[in-house]
Design a protein around this motif. Structure first.
Motif, PDB file in Angstrom:
ATOM      1  N   GLY A  44       1.292  -1.286   0.118  1.00 43.71           N
ATOM      2  CA  GLY A  44       0.257  -0.214  -0.167  1.00 43.71           C
ATOM      3  C   GLY A  44       0.793   1.407   0.150  1.00 43.71           C
ATOM      4  N   SER A  45       2.226   1.260   0.781  1.00 44.96           N
ATOM      5  CA  SER A  45       2.663   2.567   1.410  1.00 44.96           C
ATOM      6  C   SER A  45       3.474   2.995  -0.243  1.00 44.96           C
ATOM      7  CB  SER A  45       3.524   1.901   2.008  1.00 44.96           C
ATOM      8  OG  SER A  45       3.395   2.177   3.295  1.00 44.96           O
ATOM      9  N   ALA A  46       4.139   1.456  -0.723  1.00 47.10           N
ATOM     10  CA  ALA A  46       4.960   0.935  -2.550  1.00 47.10           C
ATOM     11  C   ALA A  46       3.701   2.309  -3.619  1.00 47.10           C
ATOM     12  CB  ALA A  46       5.432   0.115  -3.196  1.00 47.10           C
ATOM     13  N   THR A  47       2.119   1.152  -3.057  1.00 45.69           N
ATOM     14  CA  THR A  47       1.554   2.103  -4.213  1.00 45.69           C
ATOM     15  C   THR A  47       1.296   3.635  -4.196  1.00 45.69           C
ATOM     16  OG1 THR A  47       0.122   0.488  -4.362  1.00 45.69           O
ATOM     17  CG2 THR A  47      -1.036   1.938  -5.007  1.00 45.69           C
ATOM     18  N   ALA A  60      14.408   5.864  -4.301  1.00 44.70           N
ATOM     19  CA  ALA A  60      14.901   6.306  -2.563  1.00 44.70           C
ATOM     20  C   ALA A  60      14.239   4.820  -1.757  1.00 44.70           C
ATOM     21  CB  ALA A  60      15.296   7.220  -1.797  1.00 44.70           C
ATOM     22  N   GLU A  61      13.592   4.705  -1.729  1.00 45.15           N
ATOM     23  CA  GLU A  61      12.470   4.448  -0.234  1.00 45.15           C
ATOM     24  C   GLU A  61      12.184   2.484  -1.651  1.00 45.15           C
ATOM     25  OE1 GLU A  61       9.066   5.847   1.033  1.00 45.15           O
ATOM     26  OE2 GLU A  61      10.430   7.888   1.030  1.00 45.15           O
ATOM     27  N   PHE A  62      12.396   1.788  -1.986  1.00 38.00           N
ATOM     28  CA  PHE A  62      11.651   0.583  -2.382  1.00 38.00           C
ATOM     29  C   PHE A  62      12.641  -0.090  -2.938  1.00 38.00           C
ATOM     30  CE2 PHE A  62       7.954   2.577  -0.773  1.00 38.00           C
ATOM     31  CZ  PHE A  62       7.236   2.199  -0.363  1.00 38.00           C
ATOM     32  N   LEU A  63      12.701  -1.186  -2.752  1.00 36.27           N
ATOM     33  CA  LEU A  63      13.923  -2.179  -4.284  1.00 36.27           C
ATOM     34  C   LEU A  63      12.431  -3.182  -4.573  1.00 36.27           C
ATOM     35  CD1 LEU A  63      16.277  -2.683  -1.571  1.00 36.27           C
ATOM     36  CD2 LEU A  63      16.879  -1.298  -3.294  1.00 36.27           C
ATOM     37  N   LEU A 125      16.790  -4.867   9.210  1.00 38.02           N
ATOM     38  CA  LEU A 125      16.199  -5.219   8.213  1.00 38.02           C
ATOM     39  C   LEU A 125      16.196  -3.780   6.947  1.00 38.02           C
ATOM     40  CD1 LEU A 125      16.348  -7.586   6.123  1.00 38.02           C
ATOM     41  CD2 LEU A 125      13.458  -7.582   6.447  1.00 38.02           C
ATOM     42  N   ILE A 126      15.586  -3.158   7.697  1.00 34.93           N
ATOM     43  CA  ILE A 126      15.857  -1.640   6.906  1.00 34.93           C
ATOM     44  C   ILE A 126      16.540  -0.688   6.577  1.00 34.93           C
ATOM     45  CG2 ILE A 126      14.089  -0.053   6.402  1.00 34.93           C
ATOM     46  CD1 ILE A 126      12.886  -1.878   5.146  1.00 34.93           C
ATOM     47  N   ARG A 127      17.869  -0.915   7.980  1.00 33.97           N
ATOM     48  CA  ARG A 127      19.380  -0.598   8.080  1.00 33.97           C
ATOM     49  C   ARG A 127      19.946  -1.178   7.047  1.00 33.97           C
ATOM     50  NH1 ARG A 127      17.922  -0.114  13.661  1.00 33.97           N
ATOM     51  NH2 ARG A 127      19.314  -2.291  13.424  1.00 33.97           N
ATOM     52  N   ALA A 128      19.808  -2.210   7.074  1.00 40.39           N
ATOM     53  CA  ALA A 128      20.434  -3.674   6.302  1.00 40.39           C
ATOM     54  C   ALA A 128      20.599  -3.129   5.004  1.00 40.39           C
ATOM     55  CB  ALA A 128      20.516  -4.653   6.294  1.00 40.39           C
ATOM     56  N   LEU A 129      18.583  -2.537   4.782  1.00 36.61           N
ATOM     57  CA  LEU A 129      19.115  -2.347   3.385  1.00 36.61           C
ATOM     58  C   LEU A 129      18.576  -0.596   3.219  1.00 36.61           C
ATOM     59  CD1 LEU A 129      16.218  -4.988   2.704  1.00 36.61           C
ATOM     60  CD2 LEU A 129      18.164  -4.700   1.281  1.00 36.61           C
ATOM     61  N   GLY A 130      20.187   0.060   3.346  1.00 35.85           N
ATOM     62  CA  GLY A 130      19.638   1.918   3.472  1.00 35.85           C
ATOM     63  C   GLY A 130      18.164   2.598   3.809  1.00 35.85           C
ATOM     64  N   GLY A 131      17.326   1.866   4.156  1.00 37.35           N
ATOM     65  CA  GLY A 131      16.375   2.545   4.353  1.00 37.35           C
ATOM     66  C   GLY A 131      14.964   2.443   3.635  1.00 37.35           C
ATOM     67  N   ARG A 132      15.212   1.525   2.281  1.00 34.51           N
ATOM     68  CA  ARG A 132      14.686   0.511   1.848  1.00 34.51           C
ATOM     69  C   ARG A 132      13.408  -0.533   2.228  1.00 34.51           C
ATOM     70  NH1 ARG A 132      19.219   1.404  -2.770  1.00 34.51           N
ATOM     71  NH2 ARG A 132      19.978  -0.001  -0.892  1.00 34.51           N
ATOM     72  N   GLN A 133      12.581  -1.454   1.376  1.00 36.57           N
ATOM     73  CA  GLN A 133      11.703  -2.178   1.745  1.00 36.57           C
ATOM     74  C   GLN A 133      11.798  -2.792   0.266  1.00 36.57           C
ATOM     75  OE1 GLN A 133       8.796  -0.868   4.897  1.00 36.57           O
ATOM     76  NE2 GLN A 133       8.616   0.778   3.190  1.00 36.57           N
ATOM     77  N   ILE A 134      11.926  -3.759   0.732  1.00 33.94           N
ATOM     78  CA  ILE A 134      11.642  -4.594  -0.575  1.00 33.94           C
ATOM     79  C   ILE A 134      10.387  -5.418  -1.279  1.00 33.94           C
ATOM     80  CG2 ILE A 134      12.561  -7.218  -1.899  1.00 33.94           C
ATOM     81  CD1 ILE A 134      14.529  -7.134   0.090  1.00 33.94           C
ATOM     82  N   LEU A 135      10.439  -5.186  -2.905  1.00 35.31           N
ATOM     83  CA  LEU A 135       8.806  -5.942  -2.963  1.00 35.31           C
ATOM     84  C   LEU A 135       9.711  -7.154  -4.389  1.00 35.31           C
ATOM     85  CD1 LEU A 135       7.439  -2.005  -4.125  1.00 35.31           C
ATOM     86  CD2 LEU A 135       6.673  -3.322  -2.152  1.00 35.31           C
ATOM     87  N   ARG A 136       8.472  -7.620  -4.691  1.00 38.65           N
ATOM     88  CA  ARG A 136       8.946  -8.714  -5.163  1.00 38.65           C
ATOM     89  C   ARG A 136       8.232  -8.413  -6.832  1.00 38.65           C
ATOM     90  NH1 ARG A 136       4.491 -13.220  -3.642  1.00 38.65           N
ATOM     91  NH2 ARG A 136       3.634 -11.574  -3.292  1.00 38.65           N
ATOM     92  N   ASP A 139       4.356  -8.255  -6.579  1.00 36.63           N
ATOM     93  CA  ASP A 139       3.862  -7.037  -6.120  1.00 36.63           C
ATOM     94  C   ASP A 139       4.112  -6.024  -6.943  1.00 36.63           C
ATOM     95  OD1 ASP A 139       3.744  -7.864  -4.140  1.00 36.63           O
ATOM     96  OD2 ASP A 139       5.987  -7.518  -2.904  1.00 36.63           O
ATOM     97  N   MET A 140       4.719  -5.089  -7.683  1.00 36.58           N
ATOM     98  CA  MET A 140       5.195  -4.470  -8.551  1.00 36.58           C
ATOM     99  C   MET A 140       4.566  -4.609  -9.617  1.00 36.58           C
ATOM    100  SD  MET A 140       6.820  -2.000  -8.476  1.00 36.58           S
ATOM    101  CE  MET A 140       6.331  -0.826  -9.297  1.00 36.58           C
ATOM    102  N   LYS A 141       4.146  -5.871 -10.062  1.00 39.71           N
ATOM    103  CA  LYS A 141       2.904  -5.492 -11.500  1.00 39.71           C
ATOM    104  C   LYS A 141       1.659  -5.428 -11.294  1.00 39.71           C
ATOM    105  CE  LYS A 141       0.744  -8.882 -14.131  1.00 39.71           C
ATOM    106  NZ  LYS A 141       1.008 -10.343 -14.549  1.00 39.71           N
ATOM    107  N   ARG A 142       1.102  -5.635  -9.617  1.00 42.60           N
ATOM    108  CA  ARG A 142       0.080  -5.484  -9.032  1.00 42.60           C
ATOM    109  C   ARG A 142      -0.073  -3.502  -8.914  1.00 42.60           C
ATOM    110  NH1 ARG A 142      -1.481  -7.566  -3.157  1.00 42.60           N
ATOM    111  NH2 ARG A 142      -1.171  -9.029  -4.473  1.00 42.60           N
ATOM    112  N   ILE A 143       1.038  -2.656  -8.279  1.00 42.49           N
ATOM    113  CA  ILE A 143       1.390  -1.813  -8.375  1.00 42.49           C
ATOM    114  C   ILE A 143       1.086  -0.638  -9.611  1.00 42.49           C
ATOM    115  CG2 ILE A 143       2.745   0.024  -7.784  1.00 42.49           C
ATOM    116  CD1 ILE A 143       3.767  -1.599  -5.320  1.00 42.49           C
ATOM    117  N   ASN A 144       1.702  -1.163 -11.126  1.00 45.27           N
ATOM    118  CA  ASN A 144       1.403  -1.173 -12.419  1.00 45.27           C
ATOM    119  C   ASN A 144       0.539  -0.771 -12.253  1.00 45.27           C
ATOM    120  OD1 ASN A 144       4.274   0.086 -12.055  1.00 45.27           O
ATOM    121  ND2 ASN A 144       5.377  -1.690 -12.697  1.00 45.27           N
ATOM    122  N   GLY A 145      -0.222  -2.344 -12.256  1.00 47.19           N
ATOM    123  CA  GLY A 145      -1.733  -2.691 -12.742  1.00 47.19           C
ATOM    124  C   GLY A 145      -2.293  -1.734 -12.300  1.00 47.19           C
ATOM    125  N   MET A 146      -2.647  -1.051 -10.705  1.00 48.49           N
ATOM    126  CA  MET A 146      -3.232   0.121 -10.178  1.00 48.49           C
ATOM    127  C   MET A 146      -3.563   1.343 -10.177  1.00 48.49           C
ATOM    128  SD  MET A 146      -3.869  -1.261  -6.101  1.00 48.49           S
ATOM    129  CE  MET A 146      -2.059  -1.749  -5.909  1.00 48.49           C
TER     130      MET A 146
END
Length: 318
Positions: A44-47, A60-63, A125-136, A139-146
């Protein structure tokens, strides 16, 4: 203000009031035992970010992870190689975070409904990824569709095209307590504010059992009322006179609808918020946080249950 920073602020919000309305004990427990966001919340946040923010903010926030079968040795190796690159490129990279396998396992534990990830583990986990969150990839296909469905809708695209501020964090005072609101979009020209809701199949429908039911169950009328009220308090010069919900379904074909909240609904939301905050202040004063009930409660069927019983009796002629 980035979403992660906003949500970390220890200030009262509408989401906190939702817990308190269930039971003061639930609110107190949630405050003392914070949980990491769920996978659905991250999507939801990524969308929101993908739709409302510049591309560089999303990056900057998502991988977006490569398509790997993480139950195979080859898939884990491919994922770890990708992770290593992300960790090395992350801001504030430290040598203690060089093991990609450790990060991978932390990510899989967070995703798994069978595992429990604490808030501190998720923060690591978020610190290890430089403040970013992982998307599959899914997930990205769903976000693009919306996103595509929203821009292809006449009303939704017109609303989005009018916004001159997005992801606005509002810090204000409500009933004597510091309060925070995160408003998805504001149009000074149209004098409206917007909140985006990513909902399940059928929940964007204007039918009574669709979005109206969702509004009541999730108390979105309180959110809308408080958010509109916060803008009146902090930025009265905007003269916001319309609060909109854009509800989009997460599954294809990503049906959606734009809703305008009427003034009675907004007023009811503010009154409900005042009632809850007043009761919360009472709990804080006495130090007591009750649950559902301390005494034995008489049990009966709800009204809708008795209606079904009556129909069954009519069928059998009783």
């Amino acid at each position: 203000m980035p979403a992660v920073e906003y949500f970390s602020l220890p200030i009262l919000s509408n989401s906190d009031l939702r817990d308190f309305e269930v039971a003061p004990q639930k609110y107190r427990w949630t405050q003392d035992n914070p949980k990491p966001p769920t996978v659905a919340m991250v999507i939801g946040s990524a969308t929101h970010c993908h739709l409302l923010e510049p591309p560089e903010r999303f990056e900057a926030e998502f991988l977006v992870a490569p398509e790997c079968r993480l139950n195979t040795k080859a898939g884990k190796a491919e994922f770890d190689e990708w992770l290593m690159i992300q960790i090395e490129d992350s801001p504030g990279h430290q040598s203690s975070l060089e093991d990609p396998g450790e990060v991978r396992e932390a990510y899989l534990d967070w995703k798994s409904p069978q595992k429990t990830t604490t808030h501190k583990q998720y923060e690591w986990l978020i610190r290890a990824l430089g403040g970013r969150q992982i998307l599959r990839q899914d997930d990205m296909k769903r976000i693009n569709g919306m996103t595509e469905a929203i821009w292809n809708n006449e009303s939704a695209s017109r609303v989005l095209g009018s916004l001159d501020q997005t992801e606005v964090s509002v810090l204000w005072e409500f009933c004597g307590k510091p309060f925070k609101s995160r408003i998805d979009g504001i149009s000074a020209e149209k004098r409206w504010a917007l909140d985006l809701k990513c909902v399940s199949a059928g929940s964007a429908s204007p039918e009574p059992e669709g979005f109206p039911r969702k509004v009541w169950n999730m108390k979105y009328h309180r959110q809308a009322g408080l958010y509109a009220y916060s803008l009146d308090q902090v930025a009265p010069e905007l003269e916001i006179d319309q609060f909109l919900f854009l509800a989009v379904e997460q599954t294809p074909p990503h049906l959606l609808c734009v809703y305008s909240c009427n003034s009675d609904m907004l007023h009811a939301g503010v009154l409900n918020g005042e009632h809850l905050v007043t009761n919360l202040q009472g709990c804080e004063s006495c130090g007591l946080w009750p649950g559902y009930a301390d005494e034995i409660v008489d049990l009966n069927l709800p009204a809708f249950g008795w209606k079904k019983v009556q129909k069954e009796l009519e069928v059998i002629g009783v």
